[in-house]
Design a protein around this motif. Structure first.
Motif, PDB file in Angstrom:
ATOM      1  N   GLU A 167       0.818  -1.213   0.000  1.00 37.58           N
ATOM      2  CA  GLU A 167       0.000   0.000   0.000  1.00 37.58           C
ATOM      3  C   GLU A 167       0.858   1.272   0.000  1.00 37.58           C
ATOM      4  O   GLU A 167       0.541   2.268   0.653  1.00 37.58           O
ATOM      5  CB  GLU A 167      -0.947   0.011   1.202  1.00 37.58           C
ATOM      6  N   GLY A 168       1.983   1.210  -0.736  1.00 36.95           N
ATOM      7  CA  GLY A 168       2.824   2.384  -0.879  1.00 36.95           C
ATOM      8  C   GLY A 168       3.825   2.580   0.246  1.00 36.95           C
ATOM      9  O   GLY A 168       4.544   3.588   0.263  1.00 36.95           O
ATOM     10  N   TYR A 169       3.893   1.645   1.199  1.00 39.08           N
ATOM     11  CA  TYR A 169       4.827   1.740   2.318  1.00 39.08           C
ATOM     12  C   TYR A 169       5.880   0.635   2.219  1.00 39.08           C
ATOM     13  O   TYR A 169       5.637  -0.435   1.647  1.00 39.08           O
ATOM     14  CB  TYR A 169       4.105   1.619   3.653  1.00 39.08           C
ATOM     15  N   LYS A 170       7.018   0.885   2.840  1.00 34.89           N
ATOM     16  CA  LYS A 170       8.096  -0.098   2.863  1.00 34.89           C
ATOM     17  C   LYS A 170       8.189  -0.742   4.241  1.00 34.89           C
ATOM     18  O   LYS A 170       8.177  -0.060   5.267  1.00 34.89           O
ATOM     19  CB  LYS A 170       9.428   0.585   2.519  1.00 34.89           C
ATOM     20  N   LYS A 176      10.148   9.214   4.946  1.00 29.19           N
ATOM     21  CA  LYS A 176      11.581   9.008   4.710  1.00 29.19           C
ATOM     22  C   LYS A 176      12.412   9.287   5.952  1.00 29.19           C
ATOM     23  O   LYS A 176      13.541   8.792   6.077  1.00 29.19           O
ATOM     24  CB  LYS A 176      12.043   9.897   3.562  1.00 29.19           C
ATOM     25  N   THR A 177      11.874  10.079   6.867  1.00 29.05           N
ATOM     26  CA  THR A 177      12.658  10.473   8.041  1.00 29.05           C
ATOM     27  C   THR A 177      12.199   9.815   9.342  1.00 29.05           C
ATOM     28  O   THR A 177      12.713  10.137  10.409  1.00 29.05           O
ATOM     29  CB  THR A 177      12.603  12.005   8.216  1.00 29.05           C
ATOM     30  N   VAL A 178      11.227   8.924   9.274  1.00 27.94           N
ATOM     31  CA  VAL A 178      10.701   8.266  10.482  1.00 27.94           C
ATOM     32  C   VAL A 178      10.725   6.758  10.298  1.00 27.94           C
ATOM     33  O   VAL A 178      10.378   6.240   9.221  1.00 27.94           O
ATOM     34  CB  VAL A 178       9.273   8.743  10.804  1.00 27.94           C
ATOM     35  N   LEU A 179      11.122   6.076  11.334  1.00 31.54           N
ATOM     36  CA  LEU A 179      11.209   4.617  11.314  1.00 31.54           C
ATOM     37  C   LEU A 179      10.548   4.088  12.587  1.00 31.54           C
ATOM     38  O   LEU A 179      10.794   4.598  13.682  1.00 31.54           O
ATOM     39  CB  LEU A 179      12.686   4.202  11.300  1.00 31.54           C
ATOM     40  N   ILE A 180       9.685   3.084  12.438  1.00 31.63           N
ATOM     41  CA  ILE A 180       9.055   2.458  13.605  1.00 31.63           C
ATOM     42  C   ILE A 180       9.415   0.985  13.604  1.00 31.63           C
ATOM     43  O   ILE A 180       9.231   0.281  12.604  1.00 31.63           O
ATOM     44  CB  ILE A 180       7.531   2.620  13.587  1.00 31.63           C
ATOM     45  N   GLY A 181       9.947   0.515  14.722  1.00 33.02           N
ATOM     46  CA  GLY A 181      10.284  -0.897  14.855  1.00 33.02           C
ATOM     47  C   GLY A 181       9.270  -1.628  15.706  1.00 33.02           C
ATOM     48  O   GLY A 181       8.920  -1.170  16.797  1.00 33.02           O
ATOM     49  N   PHE A 182       8.780  -2.745  15.192  1.00 28.19           N
ATOM     50  CA  PHE A 182       7.871  -3.622  15.942  1.00 28.19           C
ATOM     51  C   PHE A 182       8.640  -4.909  16.247  1.00 28.19           C
ATOM     52  O   PHE A 182       8.982  -5.673  15.339  1.00 28.19           O
ATOM     53  CB  PHE A 182       6.617  -3.914  15.136  1.00 28.19           C
ATOM     54  N   ARG A 183       8.932  -5.120  17.524  1.00 26.04           N
ATOM     55  CA  ARG A 183       9.756  -6.264  17.907  1.00 26.04           C
ATOM     56  C   ARG A 183       8.918  -7.540  17.909  1.00 26.04           C
ATOM     57  O   ARG A 183       7.927  -7.656  18.628  1.00 26.04           O
ATOM     58  CB  ARG A 183      10.329  -6.037  19.300  1.00 26.04           C
ATOM     59  N   LEU A 184       9.319  -8.493  17.089  1.00 26.02           N
ATOM     60  CA  LEU A 184       8.661  -9.792  17.049  1.00 26.02           C
ATOM     61  C   LEU A 184       9.220 -10.725  18.114  1.00 26.02           C
ATOM     62  O   LEU A 184       8.482 -11.470  18.752  1.00 26.02           O
ATOM     63  CB  LEU A 184       8.833 -10.445  15.672  1.00 26.02           C
ATOM     64  N   VAL A 185      10.562 -10.700  18.259  1.00 20.15           N
ATOM     65  CA  VAL A 185      11.257 -11.651  19.132  1.00 20.15           C
ATOM     66  C   VAL A 185      12.299 -10.891  19.948  1.00 20.15           C
ATOM     67  O   VAL A 185      12.981  -9.998  19.425  1.00 20.15           O
ATOM     68  CB  VAL A 185      11.958 -12.749  18.299  1.00 20.15           C
ATOM     69  N   TYR A 186      12.417 -11.259  21.217  1.00 23.14           N
ATOM     70  CA  TYR A 186      13.485 -10.721  22.057  1.00 23.14           C
ATOM     71  C   TYR A 186      14.185 -11.882  22.750  1.00 23.14           C
ATOM     72  O   TYR A 186      13.541 -12.757  23.344  1.00 23.14           O
ATOM     73  CB  TYR A 186      12.934  -9.767  23.113  1.00 23.14           C
ATOM     74  N   ALA A 223     -10.203  -0.173   6.522  1.00 23.96           N
ATOM     75  CA  ALA A 223     -11.337   0.334   5.750  1.00 23.96           C
ATOM     76  C   ALA A 223     -10.958   1.574   4.954  1.00 23.96           C
ATOM     77  O   ALA A 223     -11.570   1.878   3.921  1.00 23.96           O
ATOM     78  CB  ALA A 223     -12.507   0.657   6.696  1.00 23.96           C
ATOM     79  N   GLU A 224      -9.924   2.302   5.420  1.00 22.08           N
ATOM     80  CA  GLU A 224      -9.468   3.505   4.722  1.00 22.08           C
ATOM     81  C   GLU A 224      -8.424   3.193   3.660  1.00 22.08           C
ATOM     82  O   GLU A 224      -7.889   4.101   3.038  1.00 22.08           O
ATOM     83  CB  GLU A 224      -8.881   4.496   5.744  1.00 22.08           C
ATOM     84  N   GLY A 225      -8.128   1.905   3.466  1.00 22.10           N
ATOM     85  CA  GLY A 225      -7.130   1.529   2.477  1.00 22.10           C
ATOM     86  C   GLY A 225      -5.699   1.655   2.953  1.00 22.10           C
ATOM     87  O   GLY A 225      -4.750   1.576   2.167  1.00 22.10           O
ATOM     88  N   GLU A 226      -5.510   1.826   4.270  1.00 21.30           N
ATOM     89  CA  GLU A 226      -4.170   1.920   4.853  1.00 21.30           C
ATOM     90  C   GLU A 226      -3.709   0.532   5.314  1.00 21.30           C
ATOM     91  O   GLU A 226      -4.521  -0.378   5.507  1.00 21.30           O
ATOM     92  CB  GLU A 226      -4.199   2.874   6.053  1.00 21.30           C
ATOM     93  N   PRO A 227      -2.393   0.355   5.514  1.00 20.57           N
ATOM     94  CA  PRO A 227      -1.906  -0.953   5.962  1.00 20.57           C
ATOM     95  C   PRO A 227      -2.394  -1.310   7.365  1.00 20.57           C
ATOM     96  O   PRO A 227      -2.528  -0.445   8.232  1.00 20.57           O
ATOM     97  CB  PRO A 227      -0.385  -0.784   5.965  1.00 20.57           C
ATOM     98  N   LEU A 228      -2.675  -2.566   7.561  1.00 21.70           N
ATOM     99  CA  LEU A 228      -2.994  -3.134   8.867  1.00 21.70           C
ATOM    100  C   LEU A 228      -2.062  -4.323   9.052  1.00 21.70           C
ATOM    101  O   LEU A 228      -2.024  -5.227   8.217  1.00 21.70           O
ATOM    102  CB  LEU A 228      -4.457  -3.547   8.943  1.00 21.70           C
ATOM    103  N   LEU A 229      -1.297  -4.292  10.126  1.00 20.41           N
ATOM    104  CA  LEU A 229      -0.283  -5.304  10.393  1.00 20.41           C
ATOM    105  C   LEU A 229      -0.683  -6.119  11.614  1.00 20.41           C
ATOM    106  O   LEU A 229      -1.138  -5.561  12.618  1.00 20.41           O
ATOM    107  CB  LEU A 229       1.063  -4.615  10.657  1.00 20.41           C
ATOM    108  N   ARG A 230      -0.539  -7.431  11.504  1.00 20.01           N
ATOM    109  CA  ARG A 230      -0.752  -8.279  12.669  1.00 20.01           C
ATOM    110  C   ARG A 230       0.441  -9.205  12.832  1.00 20.01           C
ATOM    111  O   ARG A 230       0.865  -9.861  11.868  1.00 20.01           O
ATOM    112  CB  ARG A 230      -2.030  -9.111  12.538  1.00 20.01           C
TER     113      ARG A 230
END
Length: 740
Positions: free
Chosen positions: A29-32, A50-60, A99-106
């Motif tokens: 959906e246009g995101y990397k 381009k200037t913001v990064l969000i990390g979602f930790r799967l494993v620690y 519903a807005e056409g934005e990414p949903l991550l699970r």
């Protein structure tokens, strides 16, 4: 400067490493998105700008040396297996659209420990970082988990403007973890910017057992480009994003309860049990709690029981003598000097022990004045003369108080002098902010009853003061629900969009205050708690009375908005709350629960485990229920449900039941049609409930399509249908025509 823990510093530093170990890349959906493997973690990296990064930790992996064993891809899903000394982690990551056409991550992660392991600390799983020359990303968290409410976060990235995120942890998935470790899911989702998300509850005496795979995270993340700080935009966005996340949750099953039988048992115990009654000057009054013969009668208690009984009388076309008996006592609550109804019966005020602020003569809890007025107005509109007189006679005092406090009510005040006894709920958090909404509701009732526009003007003045309250508007959930209904009425009367905006703000405050997970550890395994609603913003338990009133207020809201173009997300969440309440509410009754999970010494009165009078309070799974008491004024529970979810069929031995609300009921000789409200994507239960042992010979159609015979239970037939269905039930009459 932002405060960061060592884990945050380490994580964010690794994000900016040009040589970071990228194992997978995906554009959606246009995101990397990237999957990276650092020394001690596996991350899904999201680039909103381009200037913001969000990390979602799967494993620690505490201690590091984490290696990815395998990585497989299936359409918009990947499965990653990683190993360290602790054991084997498996993560499933799935992308879909909102519903807005934005990414949903699970992302869902399990751990199979190599040996028994204790977890004294676990770092959070969401980190926000700047890239390039940007050192920090500023943002604001508007909603986070409070107690055992939903494991949620709603936040905006404000500098730079990088959008908004709703994070919802499916805490139901952590039940096995909590059961094994004897821990709670309370307050596990939160954190301080830029370090947010889930931190597993620390274990002490009870470890996770070796060799058994256990879920340690199940997160749903909804993204939006919009980071508007405008209050109305945020409330709409929160409702929309929460509905998107809700659609990704694995919803628990519900089952049918025989509410006609529960009602008859509750009515019997309400009327016949001495535990429910007190006597003053030869007159009978309902107790607030069973066996509380010390606290004076309260007008709120009397009316909170009468109104549901009147609803039932009208539905059943019958008469309950108790209603008239209690109604006749209401004038005794009127103070002729102050010219208003009182909270406590004046003739018994000397019984107040003064141990709390409100347990003193002529001290008023702000919402307690308006709630009885609202119920008196309802009785007045039904033609009850004594209620009309008390309501109209008390209005000048209520307006005087509103003007004195400039529509910003404290918690407690002295009724004669209007001196403030307690100004704020907590230091710096203001008073009872949603009282302006219930006051507006009372004024609209007065406008409907009298036609005087001065009351409409009062309603508007009060409603305007709700602006700017944000996600801290809710003081008491039922009052906030009443406020939402009043604001819709104001919108319809005036056409002013501000009132519809404020209505959505009220709804957002209500739905941030629910539990979108099922607590089934400890005592929690004995009762369902999914989509339970908490009475106050910081209450540690859910409560039957507030839930029943919100349930009724939501029904009124749906009736009021019938035909309006309201947010689909609002309709979805409201109807789903109602559906689960109809299932859950039966478990507030002690006979539905094991005796050993009931509090031995409640705060007020006594608990009779055989009595069909609801407990006030249901707690976290490790705590016993009923610690506040067995709530007589929660007796309206069944009397609210039955008239709203059962359609009586004249002259027949069956009723029609739906656990979604129904509207536009039309009855003819051998046919009943109605609309089931709800979202088309969701399903509810429909039943033909028979008084006999055989299903009645009926034909059920949904959207003009005949339904096949549903599941049988005794003489009743059950069907599963979608929301927003047009239902027609037809039959051959069992009543024979009289011979000419």
């Amino acid at each position: 400067m932002l405060q960061k823990s060592p884990w945050a510093i380490g994580a964010i530093t690794s994000f900016k490493d040009k040589d970071r170990n990228v194992r997978y890349t995906k554009s959606y959906e246009g995101y990397k998105f990237e999957l990276i493997n650092t020394f001690d973690s596996v991350w899904i990296m999201f680039h909103p700008t381009k200037t913001v990064l969000i990390g979602f930790r799967l494993v620690y992996a505490a201690g590091g040396s984490l290696e990815i064993n395998s990585l497989t891809e299936h359409a918009n899903e990947i499965i990653c297996s990683a190993r360290c000394a602790t054991g084997v982690f498996s993560s499933r990551v799935k992308w879909s659209r909102s519903a807005e056409g934005e990414p949903l991550l699970r992302y869902t992660t399990t751990l199979k420990p190599a040996e028994d392991v204790s977890i004294p600390f676990w770092p959070r799983d969401v980190y926000i970082a700047g890239t390039g020359k940007l050192n920090e990303v500023n943002g604001k968290v508007h909603v986070s988990q409070e107690g055992t409410r939903s494991g949620q976060l709603y936040f905006r990235m404000t500098k730079p403007n990088a959008g908004s995120i709703l994070y919802l942890q499916n805490l139901t998935a952590l039940n096995d973890y909590c059961e094994q470790t004897k821990t709670s899911c309370a307050n596990v989702v939160g954190g301080n910017w830029p370090e947010l998300g889930l931190s597993l509850p620390p274990t002490t005496e009870h470890p996770i057992l070796a060799g058994k795979e256990i879920t340690i995270s199940d997160a749903i993340v909804v993204f939006s480009k919009d980071a508007s700080q405008e209050e109305s935009a945020m409330s709409r966005q929160f409702l929309n994003m929460l509905a998107d996340a809700y659609l990704s949750l694995p919803l628990p099953a519900t089952k049918y309860h025989d509410w006609p039988k529960i009602l008859s048992l509750g009515l019997r115990d309400l009327i016949d049990s001495h535990a429910c009654w007190s006597y003053v000057n030869g007159h009978a009054y309902f107790n607030a709690y069973t066996c509380d013969f010390v606290t004076p009668p309260e007008i709120m208690v009397q009316l909170a029981i009468i109104l549901p009984l009147v609803d039932y009388e009208e539905w059943n076309n019958s008469k309950i003598e108790t209603v008239d008996e209690i109604t006749e006592t209401l004038p005794a609550f009127y103070d002729k000097d102050l010219k208003t109804i009182m909270r406590w019966l004046p003739a018994a005020e000397d019984k107040l022990d003064g141990k709390e602020e409100q347990l003193q003569p002529k001290v008023m809890d702000s919402w307690y004045l308006h709630h009885p007025l609202l119920n008196l107005s309802r009785l007045a509109l039904k033609g009850v003369a004594v209620a009309k007189r008390l309501f109209l006679d008390s209005l000048p005092y209520a307006i005087k108080v509103a003007h004195h406090f400039k529509y910003e009510w404290p918690v407690f005040y002295q009724m004669e002098t209007l001196d403030v006894i307690k100004e704020e709920t907590e230091p710096g958090k203001g008073g009872e902010k949603d009282v302006a909404g219930i006051y507006a509701h009372v004024m609209l009732q007065a406008f409907e009853l009298t036609g005087s526009r001065k009351y409409l003007a009062e309603a508007e003045k009060a409603a305007q003061t709700l602006k700017g309250k944000g996600f801290s508007l809710l003081y008491q959930a039922n009052n906030t629900a009443f406020s939402a209904g009043a604001l819709v009425r104001l919108y319809k009367l005036t056409g002013k969009k501000v009132y519809l905006d404020l209505c959505y703000l009220c709804l957002a405050n209500i739905f941030k205050n629910v539990r979108l997970w099922n607590c089934s550890y400890g005592y929690g395994r004995h009762y369902p708690s999914f989509f339970a609603l908490f009475p106050l913003s910081n209450a540690p338990y859910t409560a039957v009375y507030e839930e029943q009133e919100v349930f009724c207020a939501f029904h009124d809201f749906l009736n009021e908005t019938n035909g309006m173009n309201i947010l689909p997300s609002a309709t979805l969440l409201i109807t789903e709350y109602i559906r689960f309440l109809v299932y859950r509410a039966a478990y507030y009754y002690p006979p539905m629960l094991p005796k050993d999970m009931l509090a031995e010494k409640p705060k007020t009165g006594e608990i009779d485990p055989k009595l069909w009078i609801a407990l006030e309070d249901m707690h976290d799974g490790w705590e016993k229920c009923g610690s506040v008491g067995q709530e007589v004024y929660g007796a309206g529970n069944a009397f609210g449900i039955l008239p709203r979810h059962y359609v009586k069929v004249p002259d027949e031995q069956f009723m029609i039941y739906a656990d979604y609300p129904v509207l536009d009921i039309k009855k003819s000789r051998n046919k009943i049609s109605f609309t089931v409200i709800g979202d088309k994507k969701m399903q509810c239960n429909l039943a033909i409930v028979s008084a006999g042992t055989k299903p009645p010979p009926v034909k059920v159609t949904a959207q003009n399509t005949a339904l096949k015979n549903g599941r049988r239970k005794g003489g009743s037939q059950f069907y599963t249908i979608n929301g927003m269905s047009q239902i027609v039930v037809s039959w051959k009459s069992s009543v024979r025509k009289k011979a000419k």
